[in-house]
Scaffold this motif. Sequence first.
Motif, PDB file in Angstrom:
ATOM      1  N   ASN B 142      -5.387  -6.712   2.849  1.00  0.00           N
ATOM      2  CA  ASN B 142      -5.247  -8.148   2.624  1.00  0.00           C
ATOM      3  C   ASN B 142      -6.030  -8.646   1.416  1.00  0.00           C
ATOM      4  O   ASN B 142      -5.770  -9.727   0.907  1.00  0.00           O
ATOM      5  N   THR B 143      -7.005  -7.864   0.967  1.00  0.00           N
ATOM      6  CA  THR B 143      -7.739  -8.283  -0.231  1.00  0.00           C
ATOM      7  C   THR B 143      -6.949  -7.963  -1.491  1.00  0.00           C
ATOM      8  O   THR B 143      -7.454  -8.114  -2.593  1.00  0.00           O
ATOM      9  N   GLN B 144      -5.736  -7.487  -1.298  1.00  0.00           N
ATOM     10  CA  GLN B 144      -4.832  -7.243  -2.430  1.00  0.00           C
ATOM     11  C   GLN B 144      -5.255  -6.088  -3.313  1.00  0.00           C
ATOM     12  O   GLN B 144      -4.973  -6.076  -4.504  1.00  0.00           O
ATOM     13  N   VAL B 145      -5.950  -5.136  -2.733  1.00  0.00           N
ATOM     14  CA  VAL B 145      -6.306  -3.953  -3.495  1.00  0.00           C
ATOM     15  C   VAL B 145      -5.344  -2.846  -3.051  1.00  0.00           C
ATOM     16  O   VAL B 145      -4.966  -2.795  -1.878  1.00  0.00           O
ATOM     17  N   PRO B 146      -4.895  -2.008  -3.972  1.00  0.00           N
ATOM     18  CA  PRO B 146      -3.947  -0.976  -3.562  1.00  0.00           C
ATOM     19  C   PRO B 146      -4.590   0.079  -2.666  1.00  0.00           C
ATOM     20  O   PRO B 146      -5.662   0.585  -2.974  1.00  0.00           O
ATOM     21  N   GLN B 314       2.870  -1.956 -12.557  1.00  0.00           N
ATOM     22  CA  GLN B 314       4.309  -1.674 -12.551  1.00  0.00           C
ATOM     23  C   GLN B 314       4.920  -1.935 -11.186  1.00  0.00           C
ATOM     24  O   GLN B 314       6.122  -2.143 -11.051  1.00  0.00           O
ATOM     25  N   LEU B 315       4.048  -1.847 -10.186  1.00  0.00           N
ATOM     26  CA  LEU B 315       4.529  -2.044  -8.818  1.00  0.00           C
ATOM     27  C   LEU B 315       3.723  -3.177  -8.185  1.00  0.00           C
ATOM     28  O   LEU B 315       2.508  -3.220  -8.305  1.00  0.00           O
ATOM     29  N   GLN B 316       4.424  -4.088  -7.556  1.00  0.00           N
ATOM     30  CA  GLN B 316       3.753  -5.179  -6.854  1.00  0.00           C
ATOM     31  C   GLN B 316       2.837  -4.639  -5.770  1.00  0.00           C
ATOM     32  O   GLN B 316       3.197  -3.702  -5.067  1.00  0.00           O
ATOM     33  N   ILE B 317       1.672  -5.261  -5.626  1.00  0.00           N
ATOM     34  CA  ILE B 317       0.755  -4.849  -4.566  1.00  0.00           C
ATOM     35  C   ILE B 317       1.438  -4.979  -3.200  1.00  0.00           C
ATOM     36  O   ILE B 317       1.262  -4.149  -2.310  1.00  0.00           O
ATOM     37  N   SER B 318       2.240  -6.002  -3.071  1.00  0.00           N
ATOM     38  CA  SER B 318       2.832  -6.299  -1.766  1.00  0.00           C
ATOM     39  C   SER B 318       4.050  -5.422  -1.448  1.00  0.00           C
ATOM     40  O   SER B 318       4.525  -5.387  -0.325  1.00  0.00           O
ATOM     41  N   GLU B 319       4.528  -4.714  -2.455  1.00  0.00           N
ATOM     42  CA  GLU B 319       5.688  -3.866  -2.236  1.00  0.00           C
ATOM     43  C   GLU B 319       5.221  -2.489  -1.760  1.00  0.00           C
ATOM     44  O   GLU B 319       4.494  -1.803  -2.476  1.00  0.00           O
ATOM     45  N   HIS B 320       5.632  -2.097  -0.568  1.00  0.00           N
ATOM     46  CA  HIS B 320       5.072  -0.869  -0.013  1.00  0.00           C
ATOM     47  C   HIS B 320       6.027   0.310  -0.067  1.00  0.00           C
ATOM     48  O   HIS B 320       7.174   0.233   0.361  1.00  0.00           O
ATOM     49  N   LYS B 321       5.507   1.411  -0.581  1.00  0.00           N
ATOM     50  CA  LYS B 321       6.282   2.646  -0.674  1.00  0.00           C
ATOM     51  C   LYS B 321       5.847   3.574   0.458  1.00  0.00           C
ATOM     52  O   LYS B 321       4.655   3.760   0.684  1.00  0.00           O
ATOM     53  N   GLN B 322       6.828   4.146   1.101  1.00  0.00           N
ATOM     54  CA  GLN B 322       6.482   5.059   2.182  1.00  0.00           C
ATOM     55  C   GLN B 322       7.234   6.355   1.993  1.00  0.00           C
ATOM     56  O   GLN B 322       8.458   6.381   1.975  1.00  0.00           O
ATOM     57  N   VAL B 323       6.472   7.411   1.807  1.00  0.00           N
ATOM     58  CA  VAL B 323       7.076   8.686   1.461  1.00  0.00           C
ATOM     59  C   VAL B 323       6.843   9.696   2.574  1.00  0.00           C
ATOM     60  O   VAL B 323       5.717   9.904   3.020  1.00  0.00           O
TER      61      VAL B 323
END
Lengths: 339, 339
Positions: B142-146, B314-323
Motif C-alpha cells: 500500500n505504500t506504493q513500493v514495488p 514502464q509498469l504501473q505499480i498498481s498493475e500486478h503481474k503473476q507468473v
Amino acid sequence: MNTKIKIKDIADELNISSTTVSFVINGKAKEKNISKAVAQKVLDLVAEWGYQPNSLAKSLRTGKSKIIGFLVDDISEPFFSRIARLIDEKASEHGYKILFSSTRNNNEKAKELLQIFRDRHVDGYVIALPEGLESEIEKLINTQVPVVLFDRYVPGIETDYVVTNNDESVFEATQHLVNNGYRNIGFITIETEQQQMLDRLAGFKRVIEANNLKNNVLKIDYQNSENSIKQMKKFFEINQNLDAVIFAANYICMDGLRTFKQLNINPLNNIAIVSFDDFELLEFYNPPITAIAQPVEQIAENIMKILLSKLNGQLQISEHKQVVLPALLNVRSSTLKRV
Amino acid sequence: MNTKIKIKDIADELNISSTTVSFVINGKAKEKNISKAVAQKVLDLVAEWGYQPNSLAKSLRTGKSKIIGFLVDDISEPFFSRIARLIDEKASEHGYKILFSSTRNNNEKAKELLQIFRDRHVDGYVIALPEGLESEIEKLINTQVPVVLFDRYVPGIETDYVVTNNDESVFEATQHLVNNGYRNIGFITIETEQQQMLDRLAGFKRVIEANNLKNNVLKIDYQNSENSIKQMKKFFEINQNLDAVIFAANYICMDGLRTFKQLNINPLNNIAIVSFDDFELLEFYNPPITAIAQPVEQIAENIMKILLSKLNGQLQISEHKQVVLPALLNVRSSTLKRV
DNA sequence: CTGAAAGCGCTTACAG
DNA sequence: CTGAAAGCGCTTACAG
C-alpha cells in the motif's frame, strides 16, 4: 499510511527544538542534560507516532551507512552462502545490514563493485579476495575503512583476515590416508595463485615428501565443469594406479565425482577419496566421503568480532588481527584402512 | 587517496555552477541546452579526477536508494542463494544493489527487517514471504513500493509474484510413479499454511483420488532436523508397505534420507523416491533420485523483469503481474518401472 | 545557454 | 537545561 514523520514534526508538536528531539532519540538525553520530563514526552510521542529516523539523512550527515559490503566469487556456493547467513545474523544484532555481490571470477566487475560499495559509503568490508585484486584492496585499506578478508589471505598485505588452517588440515588428511595404507595418492587442485589453494597443496606435499611417495598433482586450468572433467579424465587415465585422491575444493570434488561416474570408476572398491569442504552430498555418497570441514560458525564469528570492534572503535583500524582456525577431519568410509 | 571530490570542486575548477555540472553528469546536457564545449570540459574533468557522486546525498535528495531488499527464510538454502546470485546479476546491470536478510522463521524478526528496509528507503522488494506476515506485506504494498513475491504467493493479496507450478509439477511426478507401477505412495510435507506446500500436496492428492489410491500423507510439525526424523521414523514404521515416497521440499528430503539410513531402508531395493527441488546430492545418490527441478533462472529473470519495469516506470505499480512457471521432472533411477 | 538558491532530514558545535 | 543555525552533497524549479 503514515506519511513519513520527521524530527521536525515531533519538535513542532511538542513545541521544542529538533535539537532536543534528536538528542533524546539518540540516547544522549542524560549527557546533554535534557530534563527527564521533556525526554519522556519525546519518547512517548516517538512511540505513539512510530517515528523512524530517515537513515539516508542520518548517513549523509554522519558519514556512516551502517552497511557492510560482502564480496565473494559466488554467493550461491554453499560455503559462501553459509558465511553470508551467519554474518548477517551477527551484523543485524548490531544494526548493520549486508550488501552483497558476486564477483564471478571477473576482476573488472570486482573493481567496479568495490567502487560502488565505496560510493555507497559502506562502513566495512568482508571479502573473499579474487586473484589480481591485491592492489585494489590495498588502496581500500589505505582509506582507513575496516576490511576483513576470509577464505584466503594475501601474503604481503597487512590486513585483518580469518582463514582455515589449510596447510595443516590437508597435511592431517593426507597423513590419515598414509596411515591407512594408501601409497599412491593424487591431489587435484586448480592452477592458481590463491593462497588457500597453495597452502592446501603445501600440506599435501609435506606428507608426500616425508614419506618418499610419488607426487601426483593435477592443477586444473579451470574454465568450467566440462573442461575440468576432461582434464581429470586424462589425469586418471595416465595415473591408473592411484589408490587415493584428494580434491582441494568443493567444486573440484563435484567434478571429480562426475568424472568417476563417466569413467565407471567405483570409489567403493577402487580408490579412496578425501574432499576439502564438507557438504551433505559427501555424507550421503556411497561410500560416504571423508572430508575436511571448515569451521564455518567460527569463521563467521571471528570475522564479525574483528569487524565490529573496528566499527565501534574498540580496535584501532591500523591494528590487524589474523585468525587461523583449525578444520575438522570427518573420517568416513571412503578412506577405510586398506586391506 | 583522493579526498572525496564533490560537484562543487568540479564547478569551482571550471568556473561554472554546480547546476551545470550536475546536469552534465546526469546526461541532461542536451535536454538542458548546455553547450557542447562546457559539457565536454565537465566530462573530461570528471574522468580525470575520477569523480564519483555521493550516492547517499543523491538518495536523500531523490528519495531513491537504488537498493533492492531481498528477504528469505535463510539465504544459505541452495534455492534461495541461487536466486540471490541471479537477482544480483540482473540488478547490478541496472545499477541496483541487493540488501539481504534471513528471517529464519522468526516473524518478529521479519517485521523488523521490513521496517529496517523501509527506513533505508529500499526501492523495491523481492520476498519469499514467511507465514503470518500477510498483513505486513499488504501494508508495504500500500505504500506504493514495488514488491515481487516468489517461491510462494498469498491468496487474497493483490501483488506481483513469480512461482513454480507446484500443483502441476507434483501431479506429474506422482503420475509418473503411478505409471511406473507404484501403488502405495507416501507424501511427506510439513504442517503449514504456506501456499506452495499446500499446492504441492494438492497435486499429489489429485492423482491419488483419480486412481483410488491410499492417501499416505505425513505433515511434519517441523522444529528441527532431529525432530523431523523422529516423526518420519514413526511414519515409516506405521506404513511398512509404502512402495514410493515423495518429499515436498529439499530439507525434508535430506531428513528423509537420514531417516532411511537410520532405519536401514535401502532405497535401491525397497522404495522409490521423488524429491521436490533438484540438487547435486540427488544426482549422485545411489540410486540417483528423481527430482522436480524448479526453473531457477527463469524465476530470477521474471522477478527482475517485473521489478525493474516497475522501478523505471514502464509498469504501473498498481498493475500486478503473476507468473507461474513449469518445473522439470528429472527422471532418475530411483523411480524405475516396477518389475 | 547558465546560475543562485532552496531543500531532502538529519546531527552537532556553539551560544545562551 | 534548550535552541538557532550550519552543513552533509546532491537535484531541480525558477529566474534571467
